[in-house]
Design a protein around this motif. Structure first.
Motif, short mmCIF file in Angstrom:
data_model
loop_
_atom_site.label_atom_id
_atom_site.label_comp_id
_atom_site.label_asym_id
_atom_site.label_seq_id
_atom_site.Cartn_x
_atom_site.Cartn_y
_atom_site.Cartn_z
N PRO A 42 172.81 135.70 113.79
CA PRO A 42 173.01 135.13 115.12
C PRO A 42 172.74 133.63 115.09
O PRO A 42 172.01 133.14 114.22
N PRO A 43 173.29 132.89 116.04
CA PRO A 43 173.07 131.44 116.03
C PRO A 43 171.58 131.11 116.14
O PRO A 43 170.87 131.66 116.98
N GLY A 44 171.13 130.24 115.25
CA GLY A 44 169.75 129.81 115.25
C GLY A 44 168.75 130.82 114.71
O GLY A 44 167.55 130.57 114.78
N TRP A 49 170.09 142.33 108.03
CA TRP A 49 170.82 143.37 107.32
C TRP A 49 171.19 144.48 108.29
O TRP A 49 170.34 144.97 109.03
N MET A 50 172.43 144.87 108.27
CA MET A 50 172.91 145.90 109.18
C MET A 50 173.04 147.27 108.52
O MET A 50 172.71 148.28 109.13
N GLY A 51 173.51 147.27 107.31
CA GLY A 51 173.69 148.52 106.60
C GLY A 51 174.51 148.31 105.35
O GLY A 51 174.93 147.19 105.03
N ALA A 52 174.72 149.39 104.63
CA ALA A 52 175.45 149.31 103.38
C ALA A 52 176.08 150.64 103.05
O ALA A 52 175.66 151.70 103.54
N ILE A 53 177.06 150.57 102.20
CA ILE A 53 177.65 151.77 101.62
C ILE A 53 177.60 151.62 100.11
O ILE A 53 177.95 150.57 99.56
N ASP A 91 174.94 140.32 120.28
CA ASP A 91 175.59 140.65 119.02
C ASP A 91 176.45 139.50 118.49
O ASP A 91 177.04 139.62 117.41
N THR A 92 176.54 138.42 119.23
CA THR A 92 177.25 137.24 118.75
C THR A 92 176.58 136.74 117.48
O THR A 92 175.37 136.51 117.45
N ALA A 93 177.36 136.58 116.42
CA ALA A 93 176.80 136.19 115.13
C ALA A 93 177.92 135.89 114.16
O ALA A 93 179.09 136.20 114.41
N GLY A 124 181.93 134.81 105.54
CA GLY A 124 181.45 135.08 106.88
C GLY A 124 182.53 134.88 107.92
O GLY A 124 183.45 134.07 107.74
N THR A 125 182.43 135.61 108.98
CA THR A 125 183.36 135.45 110.09
C THR A 125 182.58 135.43 111.40
O THR A 125 181.69 136.25 111.63
N GLN A 126 182.91 134.48 112.24
CA GLN A 126 182.25 134.34 113.52
C GLN A 126 182.79 135.38 114.49
O GLN A 126 184.00 135.52 114.65
N VAL A 127 181.89 136.09 115.13
CA VAL A 127 182.26 137.02 116.19
C VAL A 127 181.47 136.65 117.43
O VAL A 127 180.23 136.59 117.40
#
Length: 131
Positions: A42-44, A49-53, A91-93, A124-127
């Motif tokens: 997230p900004p700032g 870590w969210m998860g992995a496969i 969730d902006t990140a 990375g991609t901004q969402v």
């Protein structure tokens, strides 16, 4: 030689589902040992870590996000997917995919690698989550 590229919509409305794809080239997501991760920043703030496969197809989630997160893969396309449901502006990140070592789990849940344990990252991609 391994390259990862995130793609997906840059803008998602609150309450909707964020969906991203990570396309991997130069290496197979089924190659023994490696785990394929989703991480966001997230900004700032720091990396989360969210998860992995895993190469085997086993899936691991951060306890803080697992209720809303789905990770999957398409081995025929050598792609990873991330879905984050019921998003809010928090969730902006910038969302990243990255290759790393095996995930560590305990009775309290799973945690991601240290930043320096990843060997390949996408750009990375901004969402942005906004109405």
């Amino acid at each position: 030689q391994v390259q990862l590229q995130e793609s997906g919509p840059g803008l998602v409305k609150p309450s909707q589902t964020l969906s991203l794809t990570c396309t991997v080239s130069g290496g197979s997501i089924t190659t023994n040992y490696y785990y394929w991760n989703w991480i966001r920043q997230p900004p700032g703030k720091g990396l989360e870590w969210m998860g992995a496969i895993a190469y085997s197809g086993n899936i691991y989630y951060s306890p803080s996000l697992k209720s809303r997160t789905s990770i999957s893969r398409d081995t025929s396309k050598n792609q990873l997917t991330l879905q984050l449901r019921t998003v809010t502006p928090e969730d902006t990140a910038v969302y990243y995919c990255a290759r790393g070592p095996p995930i560590r789990c305990s009775g309290y849940g799973c945690s991601g690698p240290k930043e320096d344990e990843y060997d390949y990252w996408g750009q990375g991609t901004q969402v942005t989550v906004s109405s």
